[in-house]
Design an enzyme around this catalytic site. Structure first.
Site, mmCIF file in Angstrom:
data_model
loop_
_atom_site.group_PDB
_atom_site.id
_atom_site.type_symbol
_atom_site.label_atom_id
_atom_site.label_comp_id
_atom_site.label_asym_id
_atom_site.label_seq_id
_atom_site.Cartn_x
_atom_site.Cartn_y
_atom_site.Cartn_z
ATOM 1 N N LYS A 67 -40.849 32.428 -20.023
ATOM 2 C CA LYS A 67 -39.883 31.651 -19.241
ATOM 3 C C LYS A 67 -40.473 30.385 -18.603
ATOM 4 O O LYS A 67 -39.762 29.414 -18.398
ATOM 5 C CB LYS A 67 -39.258 32.532 -18.158
ATOM 6 C CG LYS A 67 -38.287 33.558 -18.720
ATOM 7 C CD LYS A 67 -37.544 34.247 -17.606
ATOM 8 C CE LYS A 67 -36.477 35.166 -18.179
ATOM 9 N NZ LYS A 67 -35.563 35.665 -17.149
ATOM 10 N N ASP A 103 -29.879 32.383 -15.636
ATOM 11 C CA ASP A 103 -30.124 33.548 -14.769
ATOM 12 C C ASP A 103 -29.481 33.360 -13.394
ATOM 13 O O ASP A 103 -28.929 34.305 -12.817
ATOM 14 C CB ASP A 103 -31.633 33.767 -14.561
ATOM 15 C CG ASP A 103 -32.301 34.390 -15.777
ATOM 16 O OD1 ASP A 103 -31.627 35.131 -16.517
ATOM 17 O OD2 ASP A 103 -33.502 34.135 -15.986
#
Ligand code: ATR
Length: 265
Positions: A67, A103
């Site tokens: 990420k 997210d």
């Protein structure tokens, strides 16, 4: 064929392929689109992303440990991903790599309610905590951040906002979010985190980003005390729905995705 994938290491446990393939099938795209899990080591990550961008891939989700690495290789980085410092969604357009973070929006959507003005306690200060803190601050929540290693919660708050807290009393908070990995390996959240079972109550929302086959110990205790609970699968579904919409331009079939994510082992 339009290809999608989740890249991680390890990645075999991911529920994203089941969830996205079910959504594609539901919308009649199963013959034209596909979504797979690809195990990619950190040293292969950049080359793999470049080759996907140059091929027939439309996009990818990223999970541990990619990420942060994606921030550096993106040709175009959304403001959300840059501010959070993490990327979970790539889109490949004409050979270039566009990086985004769904997210944060997925987390907010999973709460299904107003968080502005609410007092929230975030447990943890890693990558997952950053997306949650960023999202809640933008909505106007009042944030305290607790972490086992205090230096990390201080750094996170210096960077994004919120107030580090060393010994929180959970009765002071309307929203409690566990972003730590406690519970993943069977650890007891009431031993490792500043939580006591008898301090949950109605009027609170308790979120646990950890997910497994059963409700976590944390959510079971919160629910028994009358608190509202949101589990990690719901957050996975909500971020996945946003990624799906970025890639396909179509509204994600939430119920189908939820059912598939809950069934997948
Ligand atoms: P992620 O990017 O998924 O958030 P991470 O950056 O490794 O992953 O962060 C893991 C979080 O879980 C950290 O907040 C970590 O606390 P430390 O910063 O003190 O390491 C927390 N964590 C992991 N195991 C823990 C435990 N047994 N007790 C309390 N916190 C724990």
């Amino acid at each position: 064929m339009k290809r999608l994938a989740v890249l991680g290491h390890p990645v075999s446990h991911s529920r994203s392929p089941a969830m996205h393939n079910a959504a594609l099938a539901e919308l009649g795209l199963g013959g034209e689109w596909s979504y797979e899990a690809i195990d990619v080591r950190p040293d292969e990550f950049e080359a793999r992303v470049r080759s996907m961008a140059g091929g027939d891939c439309v996009g990818a989700n990223l999970t541990i440990p990619h990420k942060e690495a994606a921030l550096a290789l993106a040709d175009e980085l959304s403001e959300t991903a840059r501010e959070i410092g993490a990327v979970n969604t790539l889109s490949f357009v004409d050979g270039s790599v566009r990086a985004d973070n769904t997210d944060a929006a997925g987390f907010l959507a999973s709460l299904e309610g107003q968080v502005g003005g609410k007092r929230a306690l975030i447990l943890g200060a890693g990558g997952a905590a950053r997306a949650v803190v960023w999202a809640l601050l933008r909505e106007g929540a009042e944030l305290s951040v607790w972490n086992r290693t205090e230096l990390r919660s201080r750094n996170l708050c210096d960077d994004l906002g919120g107030t580090p807290v060393a010994a929180p009393d959970i009765r002071d908070y309307e929203l409690i979010v566990n972003t730590t990995s406690v519970g993943l390996g069977g650890e007891d959240p009431f031993a490792e985190l500043p939580l006591e079972t008898d301090r949950f109550g109605p009027g609170q929302t308790v979120v646990d980003m950890v997910y497994g086959e059963e409700p976590t110990l944390l959510l079971a205790a919160a629910e028994a005390a009358g608190a509202r609970t949101v589990d990690g699968i719901e957050i996975l579904v909500r971020q996945g729905a946003r990624s799906f919409e970025l890639w396909t331009g179509l509204e994600a079939p939430l119920e189908t995705m939820r059912a598939a994510a809950r069934l997948a082992i």
